[in-house]
Design a protein around this motif. Structure first.
Motif, short mmCIF file in Angstrom:
data_model
loop_
_atom_site.label_atom_id
_atom_site.label_comp_id
_atom_site.label_asym_id
_atom_site.label_seq_id
_atom_site.Cartn_x
_atom_site.Cartn_y
_atom_site.Cartn_z
N THR A 5 0.54 -6.87 2.40
CA THR A 5 -0.44 -5.81 2.64
C THR A 5 -0.85 -5.80 4.10
O THR A 5 -0.94 -4.75 4.74
N LEU A 29 -5.51 -0.89 6.37
CA LEU A 29 -5.15 -2.01 5.50
C LEU A 29 -6.16 -3.15 5.49
O LEU A 29 -6.00 -4.10 4.72
N ILE A 44 0.83 -1.21 0.00
CA ILE A 44 0.00 0.00 0.00
C ILE A 44 0.87 1.26 0.00
O ILE A 44 0.58 2.23 -0.71
N THR A 46 -6.28 2.78 -1.02
CA THR A 46 -7.05 1.79 -0.26
C THR A 46 -8.47 1.68 -0.80
O THR A 46 -9.06 0.59 -0.78
N PRO A 104 -8.18 -3.63 2.00
CA PRO A 104 -7.24 -4.03 0.94
C PRO A 104 -6.71 -5.45 1.12
O PRO A 104 -6.59 -6.19 0.14
#
Length: 322
Positions: free
Chosen positions: A181, A142, A74, A96, A145
């Motif tokens: 991620t 996160l 990311i 995101t 994602p």
């Protein structure tokens, strides 16, 4: 031709593209709305500051905070936007947010493997409207994602095991991206292995190993020569390259590979117990708060921790329905 082949393997027909278009528009509108909302609200999760700091470092700026082992995927993508001149937290929200859109599409594709188009889009709409999903949608964290990459990892794992082993070359690299991620995506590994073993007569082969090692040896040699095994090796090679690239990038920017030791921390819960404001000793937290995760009436904040309050009747309707 390749796209058509993948679409067929995914059980996606021409009619599905209409549903996917509607779902994509729905997801984009949610993403745009929540990015705008989060810009007004401001950053309420302290981790987002770390991701922004990491992104600045990857973009060539100086920062005294170096936690580069946290989500290089990311942060590197956000750094690209920073380098293009979009130096704002909105860049992280956008990155995101795009993953959130792919998560919603992934839910549709995953469900379409077993259900009709109508049920699949209903499932995707539900996923995209759950309070828990919206709480972390396009806000720089996160969670969604990682879920997005996990969903697509599962999709291509199913395709690789059930249809064509060439999809291992997509599934396993996606798994590595999911891990980089959010490291909790490592919990996907047992799921992948179990699904693989369930489709390859694990207990039959184990019984064969016990009864006749010679026959088992012949079967093993035959499998090693198979296309599936070659594709698994190729996918592992790609995954290894990704692992080396991410590790080398982290080291090159002066950080360490602390993610290697994080698994024990996750397992023990010791770090959360000491410094995580969201840590709770309530054993039944997920049980009694589950309706709130589906549809809640409002969000309150305990210091910096968002809390979903007031179960909506829709939650109990869905629980009763399923």
């Amino acid at each position: 031709m390749i796209f058509k082949s993948i679409s067929e393997d995914l059980n996606i027909s021409k009619n599905d593209f209409f549903y996917l278009f509607i779902l994509t528009v729905f997801s984009i509108l949610i993403t745009y709305t929540l990015i705008s909302f989060n810009q007004v609200l401001g950053i309420y999760c302290s981790d987002v500051f770390i991701y922004l700091s990491n992104s600045l470092v990857f973009a060539g700026y100086q920062s005294s905070i170096l936690y580069l082992y946290l989500s290089p995927v990311i942060c590197i993508l956000t750094a690209i936007l920073f380098k293009l001149g979009f130096l704002s937290e909105a860049s992280l929200y956008l990155v995101t947010g795009v993953f959130c859109i792919f998560a919603n599409i992934g839910i549709y594709v995953l469900l379409k493997n077993k259900f009709s188009s109508l049920l699949s889009i209903c499932g995707a709409f539900l996923f995209g409207s759950f309070s828990l999903t919206l709480l972390w949608w396009a806000n720089g964290t996160l969670d969604v994602p990682a879920v997005a990459l996990s969903i697509w990892t599962i999709i291509f794992t199913i395709l690789a095991v059930d249809n064509d082993s060439k999809y291992y070359k997509i599934a396993i690299p996606l798994f590595v991206l999911a891990v980089f991620t959010r490291y909790t995506a490592l919990f996907l590994l047992p799921l992948i292995l179990l699904y693989y073993l369930s489709k390859h007569d694990f207990f039959t082969n184990l019984d064969l190993l016990i009864r006749s090692r010679q026959e088992f040896s012949k079967k093993l040699k035959s499998y090693i020569k198979s296309e599936e095994f070659r594709n698994i090796l190729k996918s592992c090679a790609i995954a290894f390259v990704l692992l080396v690239l991410f590790s080398a990038t982290i080291l090159a920017y002066g950080s360490n590979l602390s993610f290697i030791t994080q698994s024990s921390t996750f397992a023990s819960g010791s770090k959360g117990e000491v410094i995580d404001n969201a840590y709770t000793t309530d054993t039944f937290f997920y049980l009694h708060d589950f309706p709130n995760f589906l549809y809640s009436d409002y969000v309150s904040f305990d210091n910096v921790i968002p809390i979903l309050n007031g179960s909506n009747p829709m939650s109990f309707f869905l629980i009763g329905l399923f």
